[in-house]
Design a protein around this motif. Structure first.
Motif, PDB file in Angstrom:
ATOM      1  N   GLY A 132       0.813  -1.209   0.000  1.00 23.49           N
ATOM      2  CA  GLY A 132       0.000   0.000   0.000  1.00 23.49           C
ATOM      3  C   GLY A 132       0.846   1.257   0.000  1.00 23.49           C
ATOM      4  O   GLY A 132       2.044   1.231   0.282  1.00 23.49           O
ATOM      5  N   LEU A 133       0.204   2.372  -0.279  1.00 21.58           N
ATOM      6  CA  LEU A 133       0.910   3.640  -0.452  1.00 21.58           C
ATOM      7  C   LEU A 133       0.374   4.725   0.468  1.00 21.58           C
ATOM      8  O   LEU A 133      -0.839   4.820   0.698  1.00 21.58           O
ATOM      9  CB  LEU A 133       0.755   4.148  -1.888  1.00 21.58           C
ATOM     10  N   LEU A 134       1.292   5.557   0.942  1.00 19.81           N
ATOM     11  CA  LEU A 134       0.973   6.863   1.516  1.00 19.81           C
ATOM     12  C   LEU A 134       1.416   7.916   0.514  1.00 19.81           C
ATOM     13  O   LEU A 134       2.584   7.935   0.108  1.00 19.81           O
ATOM     14  CB  LEU A 134       1.681   7.086   2.847  1.00 19.81           C
ATOM     15  N   ALA A 135       0.493   8.785   0.102  1.00 25.09           N
ATOM     16  CA  ALA A 135       0.812   9.869  -0.830  1.00 25.09           C
ATOM     17  C   ALA A 135       0.659  11.197  -0.114  1.00 25.09           C
ATOM     18  O   ALA A 135      -0.443  11.557   0.313  1.00 25.09           O
ATOM     19  CB  ALA A 135      -0.122   9.821  -2.038  1.00 25.09           C
ATOM     20  N   VAL A 136       1.766  11.910   0.035  1.00 24.04           N
ATOM     21  CA  VAL A 136       1.758  13.266   0.585  1.00 24.04           C
ATOM     22  C   VAL A 136       1.877  14.228  -0.596  1.00 24.04           C
ATOM     23  O   VAL A 136       2.850  14.164  -1.350  1.00 24.04           O
ATOM     24  CB  VAL A 136       2.907  13.482   1.589  1.00 24.04           C
ATOM     25  N   VAL A 137       0.885  15.080  -0.747  1.00 24.18           N
ATOM     26  CA  VAL A 137       0.817  15.992  -1.894  1.00 24.18           C
ATOM     27  C   VAL A 137       0.744  17.420  -1.375  1.00 24.18           C
ATOM     28  O   VAL A 137       0.014  17.694  -0.407  1.00 24.18           O
ATOM     29  CB  VAL A 137      -0.428  15.705  -2.758  1.00 24.18           C
ATOM     30  N   GLN A 138       1.475  18.335  -2.020  1.00 28.61           N
ATOM     31  CA  GLN A 138       1.342  19.732  -1.634  1.00 28.61           C
ATOM     32  C   GLN A 138       1.681  20.663  -2.796  1.00 28.61           C
ATOM     33  O   GLN A 138       2.557  20.380  -3.607  1.00 28.61           O
ATOM     34  CB  GLN A 138       2.212  20.056  -0.419  1.00 28.61           C
ATOM     35  N   ASN A 139       0.917  21.753  -2.853  1.00 23.62           N
ATOM     36  CA  ASN A 139       1.204  22.863  -3.748  1.00 23.62           C
ATOM     37  C   ASN A 139       1.909  23.951  -2.939  1.00 23.62           C
ATOM     38  O   ASN A 139       1.370  24.416  -1.927  1.00 23.62           O
ATOM     39  CB  ASN A 139      -0.093  23.448  -4.327  1.00 23.62           C
ATOM     40  N   ASN A 140       3.077  24.364  -3.376  1.00 26.40           N
ATOM     41  CA  ASN A 140       3.828  25.420  -2.699  1.00 26.40           C
ATOM     42  C   ASN A 140       3.948  26.626  -3.625  1.00 26.40           C
ATOM     43  O   ASN A 140       4.380  26.479  -4.780  1.00 26.40           O
ATOM     44  CB  ASN A 140       5.238  24.923  -2.349  1.00 26.40           C
ATOM     45  N   ARG A 141       3.584  27.801  -3.123  1.00 25.03           N
ATOM     46  CA  ARG A 141       3.850  29.016  -3.906  1.00 25.03           C
ATOM     47  C   ARG A 141       5.359  29.152  -4.090  1.00 25.03           C
ATOM     48  O   ARG A 141       6.118  29.093  -3.129  1.00 25.03           O
ATOM     49  CB  ARG A 141       3.308  30.245  -3.181  1.00 25.03           C
ATOM     50  N   ASP A 142       5.785  29.363  -5.338  1.00 22.16           N
ATOM     51  CA  ASP A 142       7.219  29.420  -5.618  1.00 22.16           C
ATOM     52  C   ASP A 142       7.675  30.871  -5.645  1.00 22.16           C
ATOM     53  O   ASP A 142       7.757  31.504  -6.700  1.00 22.16           O
ATOM     54  CB  ASP A 142       7.532  28.721  -6.937  1.00 22.16           C
ATOM     55  N   HIS A 143       8.017  31.389  -4.469  1.00 23.35           N
ATOM     56  CA  HIS A 143       8.435  32.787  -4.355  1.00 23.35           C
ATOM     57  C   HIS A 143       9.824  33.025  -4.922  1.00 23.35           C
ATOM     58  O   HIS A 143      10.226  34.172  -5.106  1.00 23.35           O
ATOM     59  CB  HIS A 143       8.403  33.210  -2.877  1.00 23.35           C
ATOM     60  N   THR A 144      10.561  31.953  -5.229  1.00 25.79           N
ATOM     61  CA  THR A 144      11.921  32.118  -5.749  1.00 25.79           C
ATOM     62  C   THR A 144      11.942  32.563  -7.203  1.00 25.79           C
ATOM     63  O   THR A 144      12.989  32.998  -7.698  1.00 25.79           O
ATOM     64  CB  THR A 144      12.728  30.815  -5.613  1.00 25.79           C
ATOM     65  N   VAL A 145      10.811  32.446  -7.906  1.00 31.78           N
ATOM     66  CA  VAL A 145      10.784  32.809  -9.331  1.00 31.78           C
ATOM     67  C   VAL A 145       9.805  33.943  -9.611  1.00 31.78           C
ATOM     68  O   VAL A 145       9.518  34.238 -10.765  1.00 31.78           O
ATOM     69  CB  VAL A 145      10.421  31.585 -10.199  1.00 31.78           C
ATOM     70  N   SER A 146       9.280  34.581  -8.562  1.00 35.50           N
ATOM     71  CA  SER A 146       8.225  35.572  -8.742  1.00 35.50           C
ATOM     72  C   SER A 146       8.440  36.755  -7.797  1.00 35.50           C
ATOM     73  O   SER A 146       8.432  36.590  -6.574  1.00 35.50           O
ATOM     74  CB  SER A 146       6.858  34.932  -8.466  1.00 35.50           C
ATOM     75  N   GLU A 147       8.599  37.935  -8.364  1.00 31.35           N
ATOM     76  CA  GLU A 147       8.712  39.141  -7.546  1.00 31.35           C
ATOM     77  C   GLU A 147       7.437  39.365  -6.732  1.00 31.35           C
ATOM     78  O   GLU A 147       7.487  39.750  -5.560  1.00 31.35           O
ATOM     79  CB  GLU A 147       8.983  40.338  -8.449  1.00 31.35           C
ATOM     80  N   PHE A 148       6.293  39.096  -7.360  1.00 27.18           N
ATOM     81  CA  PHE A 148       5.020  39.253  -6.658  1.00 27.18           C
ATOM     82  C   PHE A 148       4.926  38.321  -5.457  1.00 27.18           C
ATOM     83  O   PHE A 148       4.598  38.752  -4.335  1.00 27.18           O
ATOM     84  CB  PHE A 148       3.854  38.999  -7.617  1.00 27.18           C
ATOM     85  N   LEU A 149       5.220  37.036  -5.645  1.00 23.98           N
ATOM     86  CA  LEU A 149       5.098  36.089  -4.546  1.00 23.98           C
ATOM     87  C   LEU A 149       6.134  36.334  -3.457  1.00 23.98           C
ATOM     88  O   LEU A 149       5.856  36.126  -2.274  1.00 23.98           O
ATOM     89  CB  LEU A 149       5.198  34.657  -5.072  1.00 23.98           C
ATOM     90  N   ASP A 150       7.320  36.796  -3.843  1.00 26.41           N
ATOM     91  CA  ASP A 150       8.334  37.158  -2.849  1.00 26.41           C
ATOM     92  C   ASP A 150       7.810  38.289  -1.970  1.00 26.41           C
ATOM     93  O   ASP A 150       7.956  38.263  -0.736  1.00 26.41           O
ATOM     94  CB  ASP A 150       9.622  37.566  -3.550  1.00 26.41           C
ATOM     95  N   ALA A 151       7.163  39.285  -2.594  1.00 27.12           N
ATOM     96  CA  ALA A 151       6.601  40.405  -1.830  1.00 27.12           C
ATOM     97  C   ALA A 151       5.430  39.945  -0.972  1.00 27.12           C
ATOM     98  O   ALA A 151       5.247  40.429   0.159  1.00 27.12           O
ATOM     99  CB  ALA A 151       6.165  41.511  -2.786  1.00 27.12           C
ATOM    100  N   TYR A 152       4.635  39.013  -1.485  1.00 27.36           N
ATOM    101  CA  TYR A 152       3.500  38.490  -0.711  1.00 27.36           C
ATOM    102  C   TYR A 152       3.990  37.737   0.521  1.00 27.36           C
ATOM    103  O   TYR A 152       3.446  37.903   1.625  1.00 27.36           O
ATOM    104  CB  TYR A 152       2.644  37.588  -1.595  1.00 27.36           C
ATOM    105  N   GLU A 153       5.022  36.915   0.361  1.00 31.01           N
ATOM    106  CA  GLU A 153       5.573  36.202   1.519  1.00 31.01           C
ATOM    107  C   GLU A 153       6.120  37.188   2.545  1.00 31.01           C
ATOM    108  O   GLU A 153       5.944  37.001   3.753  1.00 31.01           O
ATOM    109  CB  GLU A 153       6.672  35.240   1.069  1.00 31.01           C
ATOM    110  N   ALA A 154       6.777  38.234   2.076  1.00 26.65           N
ATOM    111  CA  ALA A 154       7.309  39.243   3.004  1.00 26.65           C
ATOM    112  C   ALA A 154       6.179  39.933   3.760  1.00 26.65           C
ATOM    113  O   ALA A 154       6.297  40.236   4.958  1.00 26.65           O
ATOM    114  CB  ALA A 154       8.141  40.266   2.237  1.00 26.65           C
TER     115      ALA A 154
END
Length: 255
Positions: A132-154
């Motif tokens: 059997g399987l355990l599946a851990v899934v997640q979507n992460n905002r990638d602030h390393t490639v986006s000026e907007f997301l970097d500012a949002y994280e800040a």
């Protein structure tokens, strides 16, 4: 504030505005799952059943689906979407520990960080049938490639108590391996990068459904959402925001 309280009252907005998971991940899960004459799936920390939206078409309606979440509000929304799923309100760890028979697949989508992680992994190993399987899934905002997301994280780091952008930056593969390797199993990792275009109103609504933003609103009031909206408007291009994601799938196979 407990985990249940963090999510209560957010079910409808959460379900409407959260990004879905890459379909390729669900194809990978199905491909890696050995043949079983019957399949029981547990969606652990299921929220409103967003993972089930992708998993059910990939795995098929012949499987039996169980879902558990600490928020009654989320479960109510999920039950309305998937009335044939057996829903329960509560923590995933004792739910898995109390199962009477083995299951073939456990999914933790965007929920693993909220678990008592060592206990959760141990409970999954105990609940899963061999193979059997355990599946851990997640979507992460990638602030390393986006000026907007970097500012949002800040912005979140300045206003949301205790928040840091690396709050999910722990060794998930290593934690799963500690539980699954002793069974003779193994752990695999898949990563996908992708982008999603959303308008300002949708991004603000999505933000409002997150625990990090709710903490900022609890401290500073609804005016914090005005700061989010203003930041979005500063970065909108051609009527939309481009949100970059780095999505991850961790598969623990029970030997």
């Amino acid at each position: 504030m407990g985990t249940k309280q963090k999510f209560d009252g957010l079910g409808e907005v959460y379900d409407q505005h959260r990004p879905r998971y890459p379909r390729e991940f669900f194809r990978t899960i199905v491909r890696e799952l050995p043949y079983f004459p019957e399949v029981t799936v547990v969606d652990a920390g299921a929220g409103t059943g967003i993972a089930l939206e992708g998993l059910r078409p990939a795995l098929g309606e012949g499987a039996r689906y169980l879902a558990v979440d600490v928020s009654e509000d989320m479960v109510d929304r999920g039950r309305a979407k998937f009335p044939d799923v057996r829903w329960a309100v509560g923590a995933a760890e004792p739910f898995l520990e109390a199962l009477e028979g083995p299951v073939q697949l456990v999914v933790a989508a965007q929920s693993y960080q909220w678990m008592d992680r060592p206990r959760f992994v141990s409970a999954c190993v105990g609940a899963l049938a061999p193979g059997g399987l355990l599946a851990v899934v997640q979507n992460n905002r990638d602030h390393t490639v986006s000026e907007f997301l970097d500012a949002y994280e800040a912005l979140l780091e300045r206003h949301s108590p205790g928040y840091t952008r690396d709050y999910r930056d722990f060794d998930i593969a290593g934690e799963l391996a500690a539980g699954f390797d002793p069974t003779g199993g193994h752990v695999g990792v898949s990563v996908l990068t992708w982008r999603r275009r959303v308008d300002v109103a949708d991004f603000v609504s999505m933000a409002a459904s997150s625990t990090q933003v709710r903490r900022a609103v609890d401290r500073e009031g609804e005016g914090f959402l005005d700061l989010v909206r203003a930041l979005c408007e500063d970065h909108v291009q051609d009527g939309a925001l481009e949100v970059a994601y780095r999505s991850e799938l961790f598969l623990g196979n029970r030997g």
